[in-house]
Design a protein around this motif. Sequence first.
Motif: not given
Length: 292
Positions: A39-60
């Motif tokens: 799957l593929e989505a645009v990375a929305q944010r990088c946390t201070a711990a360097h985890d990448l966050l995505f908005d998948l619509g029905i889930a984070q």
Amino acid sequence: MKTSESYLPEGSYMVQPAVRQAFSTLGALRQAQDEGRILEAVAQRCTAAHDLLFDLGIAQGILPRVSCALGVAEGDTREIAILSRVGKPTCFVVTDIDESTDPPTAWLSRTIVQQKAQDRMLDSLRPGDVIPARVTHLEPFGAFVDAGCGVPSLIGIENLSVSRICHPGDRLTVGQSILAAVRTVEPENRRISLTHRELLGTWTENAERFRVGETVAGIVRSVESYGIFVELTPNLAGLAELKENVHAGQQASVFIKSILPNRMKVKLVLVECFDYTYKPEPPVYFFQGDHI
């Protein structure tokens, strides 16, 4: 062209209906997880711990730091490889879904995809195979490209074209989709090196695009004691007589005085040289099939 529908450069998956469908319901997302679908989505944010966050619509979606890129866990890949994903399409597989949160949380992995893509490339590619790639960043010594699912490979500046250039930015732009040919496959180093120049045609193929008596556009590539080399195409340059106040990097309009196939030479007359920055034009490829 040697390619696999499973392992394409990042940015190729978001347009696929099956990927969009996976984000429509939790049931569809769980099915994609069970199938190991990329799957593929645009990375929305990088946390201070360097985890990448995505908005998948029905889930984070959460892509943990160690799963963001091959080599991160071992310390072989710099953190910039994670930070630079923000705002860009990033491929992954779903490893787990937690429905106890609101919204539900999907845990993701990019390294699983990259490992499989790299294994496939090392196993199946051979020198001369032509593959799709996407330019990710440019350095003075060459262009780094995504050879599939974010797996990086380097095209050295000397392998970008026959014409000598000062910087890969003279030939390519970041984000550009190109074709590349495999130079070497090194399973022991888990590395694939690529080239571009061989796909841009022979001297004869490029010369056949021009006619004596035409005035065409070119780029001044070097000024020597015996003349001025003007690039007409990446794999074809001609020589013009010396003229004052001309320097490498200038745009030029040139009159084609003669084309000498037996000597592989093009003689030019400089009409005008001027300073103007053009974006590199998309390359014209000269090859058929999936091998050169």
